[in-house]
Every structure is written in C-alpha cells, then in structure tokens.
Write a protein that holds these residues in place. Structure first.
Motif, PDB file in Angstrom:
ATOM      1  N   PRO A   1       0.842  -1.199   0.000  1.00  0.00           N
ATOM      2  CA  PRO A   1       0.000   0.000   0.000  1.00  0.00           C
ATOM      3  C   PRO A   1       0.872   1.242   0.000  1.00  0.00           C
TER       4      PRO A   1
ATOM      5  N   PRO B   1      -3.863   1.349   3.690  1.00  0.00           N
ATOM      6  CA  PRO B   1      -4.072   0.130   2.891  1.00  0.00           C
ATOM      7  C   PRO B   1      -5.532  -0.206   2.646  1.00  0.00           C
TER       8      PRO B   1
ATOM      9  N   ASP C   1      -2.889   1.752  -4.160  1.00  0.00           N
ATOM     10  CA  ASP C   1      -2.403   0.587  -3.438  1.00  0.00           C
ATOM     11  C   ASP C   1      -2.307  -0.629  -4.363  1.00  0.00           C
TER      12      ASP C   1
END
Length: 460
Positions: free
Chosen positions: A359, A363, A373
């Motif tokens: 990420p 995330p 991400d």
C-alpha cells in the motif's frame, strides 16, 4: 421461504483447486446475511477444502499510476456476514475448492446457504457438486507468484518477531494456492551482519519456494546506502554464506528499469562486473527491463525480467532466451493468462506480479497515495489470521497455475484425440502479447474445460 437452487457442478484434479463465483441479488436489503458453508463431502466422509469471500464494492484504480477510477469489487472479505446484500447491485461471493494430493476420486456434495436472521425461514441453498477426477497432474513447470514485502503495518508498529511470523504465514497462504514462485520479503542488513539475511534464506527454503527465488530489494537498498564496491562486497559475502550452508542460490535484482528517468543506476556494466568479482561462487543476477531500449543491457544478466512495456511477444522471448540465461515476466496485470497459457506456450520461465503487500498510504483506502495501493493480502486485525482478506487477482493467479498444469498434462498424452486437442489449443494462442490480451476469462476457462473433459472421458 426456503429456496433450493439447481446444483453447481465442478470438476477438479487431486492436488489442485478450482474457483467458483456466485452472484446473489435480493429484492430487499439484507443487512447482515447469515452464510453457512458446507464443505463438499465424498467417499468415506472425506471433505474438500472450501474457502469463501464476499466481494466488496468500492472505487478503485484500474492500474497503478492510473487516475481513472472504476466501481469494482476486487477486494474479497473473509467475514462473509459483514457485507449486506442490496437490491441496487449484486453481491458476488468467491469460493475456492481444493483437493489434496491424497483426495480420493469421486463426487463430493456440499452447499452454501444464505439466510436472513431477521426473517426466519427465508433462505437460499445452493448445492455444490464437485467431482474429483482420477488423474494426476504434473507440478507446474514454470512457477508464478507475487512480489512479497514484510507487512508494512507490522514493520512500522511491531517488533521483528511479529513481522517475521506474519511473513511465514503469508508464504504459507500463497503456497496453498500453488504460488511458489513468490519473490520473498528480504530485509537489507545494513546493520547486524549476515545472520538475519541467512535466516530469511532458510525460511524461504522451508516454505517450499521454488529454488532460484528473486531477491528484489537488497542490492537496490545497498546501492542507495553505500558505494558500489561496498554494496558488491555484501552481495559476495552473502553468496559465500549461502553456498556454505548449501542453500538454493537466489537471483539478485541488480538493475531496475534503467530507462526510467527517475533511475540513476550509474554504469550498469561496471556494477555487474563488481558483483561477479565479489565471490568465488556463481552469483545469479537479474535485470528488470521495461523499455525496448533496455535490450542493450540484456546480455549482462543471468535472468532478464521483462514486462509489456519491454515487449512480451513469444518471438521476442525466444530471441532473448539463450543457453545459461532465462527470461521471466513481471507486471502484466493479467495474472491468469500469464501464469497459465503464456508461460506454457512461451519460452519464459517464471512470472512475478507486483505486489502482495505494497500500500502507498492507507491500505484500506483504494484512492489515496501516489500510485494507488497494490496488494493481494490485506491487513487483518490479528497476526496470522485463520481467514484472510485478499484481492481477486490472487485467485486469478492461482487459476493460471492450475491452467498451466492441465496444459502440461495434455502435452504428455499420446492418443490422437489428445494430440488434436493440443494442436487446437495451441493454434488459439497468438504470438503477439497484445492479441493474446483479448483472450477473456471465459476463453481461458473454456480451454481448460476441454482438457478436463478429455481427462474425464466425456465431452460435456
């Protein structure tokens, strides 16, 4: 009222898995559906493995660095009851059935049942009929897997022991899907000597990674921290230590997309010469090449790792493949096609896809960060959770490995029908990567099903 759907029928071989996607709609919103999985049971009460996820709708980038957002449901949540079923859009559920190498042939029956606790008696049951065929597939000849870093949220906030424990579980998760070509997480021992590095190499060997795994980070990080001579001495000492322990030799990434304007890698030939001179043992070096102009560097490396930007036509891969060297593929964002059909029909040996845990910021927010991400394994509430949230690409990658194994099985059959089918399937795969990208998931599934039908002795 309770409703029973027509059974879903699947066929698979021992020591493989197969994917099933169910799309569920409802006239009314079901806030928290209750979902019960009944693993298919067959001869002598044996059960198939069954994992399931609910697909979460959200805005997402179509590819990293792409500013275009689409409403997609590629994030798969292991907590099946958490996501509602809404009339506005269907909820997809992804199932992965797996048979072990010792699973007996036969028919296995199970089901997935969805009900609404607020309305007792209202349920939908979907029978699953899985036939395990009496056939043994060869192992994949050409491994595939993602790049894998240490889980960033654990690297930032916990000690090394917790981070390392999650890495072992990540490798086990990927291996359970047949993904043994993973580029494993490797810390750069700027301090602390070689002991942590060797422990990682021993861990990778125990995890069953295909020998010759890719080490992506260490040399790049050493070059950022030290001059080329000192960085090369580290690589040489590590290579000597690996040889002394008789561990598999890794492949070190020594150049990363040298044509990119933001890459300042100096004299690549001098750097490669320094690395080769740093040890009396053989050190295997790779170069990631993503531009046709990078071909001038290809002869420097034992492994040339190329992507669509460089060119993935089968004729080009054949030209790059030379005695003593190997061509790998990376970052096609077409995981099933690449891990299966393209590896099988091309001279490329391995496929690595960026990235299992990368990420760029939060995330769980798909639209923040610089590039978006890139992850196949999402952070969970606890380390080494029993059920993990994944990206759908992980299942696609696993499907590709199974495709490759069926294609390899077909190539070893001697009957006229098998040879005719092998010719038909080979003719359906173009030499051009651009043209091959037009093969849909339905096309790839149909190719595999024709082989499965041959193995089962029917044409259904």
């Amino acid at each position: 009222a309770a409703t029973a759907a027509a059974p879903v029928r699947l066929r698979l071989a021992p020591d493989t898995g197969t994917r099933l996607t169910l799309t569920i709609t409802s006239h009314d919103r079901i806030e928290r559906p209750a979902i019960i999985l009944e693993a298919p049971t067959g001869p002598a009460g044996r059960k198939l493995g069954l994992d399931a996820w609910a697909a979460q709708w959200r805005f997402d980038r179509t590819e990293p660095q792409n500013t275009h957002l689409e409403w997609r449901d590629d994030r798969l949540v292991a907590d099946l009851d958490r996501l509602p079923i809404d009339p506005a859009r269907p909820r997809r559920y992804e199932l992965w059935l797996r048979a072990t190498a010792t699973t007996r042939p036969g028919v296995y029956n199970g089901a997935i049942t969805l009900s609404e606790p607020a309305r007792p008696g209202r349920s939908l049951s979907i029978p699953i009929e899985a036939e395990v065929l009496d056939v043994t597939l060869p192992p994949a000849a050409k491994p595939a897997g993602p790049y894998l870093a240490y889980a960033p949220h654990l690297t930032w906030h916990t000690g090394r022991e917790v981070r390392d424990r999650q890495a072992v579980c990540d490798l086990e998760t990927l291996a359970a899907f047949g993904l043994t070509g993973t580029a494993p997480p490797t810390a750069t021992p700027l301090k602390g000597g070689l002991a942590p590095f060797l422990a990682e190499m021993e861990r990778n060997n125990r995890a069953g990674l295909e020998a010759g795994w890719l080490l992506y980070d260490p040399l790049h990080q050493m070059r950022l921290a030290y001059d080329a001579g000192r960085a090369a001495r580290f690589a040489g000492a590590a290579t000597d230590a690996i040889a002394a322990k008789r561990l598999p030799r890794p492949v070190w990434s020594a150049a990363d997309e040298p044509s990119n304007p933001d890459q300042d890698q100096g004299d690549i030939r001098a750097w490669v010469d320094a690395l080769r001179a740093s040890t009396k043992h053989e050190i295997r070096l790779a170069g990631h090449l993503n531009n046709p102009s990078d071909e001038r560097h290809a002869d420097l490396f034992d492994v040339v790792v190329i992507n669509p930007g460089f060119g993935l036509d089968r004729s080009r891969i054949r030209r790059l493949s030379k005695p003593g060297s190997s061509v790998w593929i990376y970052n096609t964002f077409a995981p099933r096609l690449t891990a299966g059909v393209w590896l099988h029909y091309s001279a490329a040996y391995r496929y690595v896809q960026w990235h299992a845990r990368m990420p760029t910021a939060d995330p769980l927010d798909p639209i923040d960060g610089r590039e978006g991400d890139v992850q196949m394994l999402y952070p969970m509430d606890r380390v080494c959770a029993d059920r993990v949230d994944i990206h759908r690409s992980l299942l696609r990658l696993a499907e590709g490995v199974v495709d490759q194994r069926w294609l390899l099985w077909l190539s070893r059959q001697e009957g006229a029908t098998a040879r005719s089918l092998a010719r038909d399937l080979a003719s359906a795969v173009p030499d051009s990567w651009t043209a091959a990208r037009n093969l849909t998931a339905r096309d790839l599934h149909a190719m595999r099903e024709r082989i499965v039908a041959l193995a089962a002795g029917d044409t259904r």
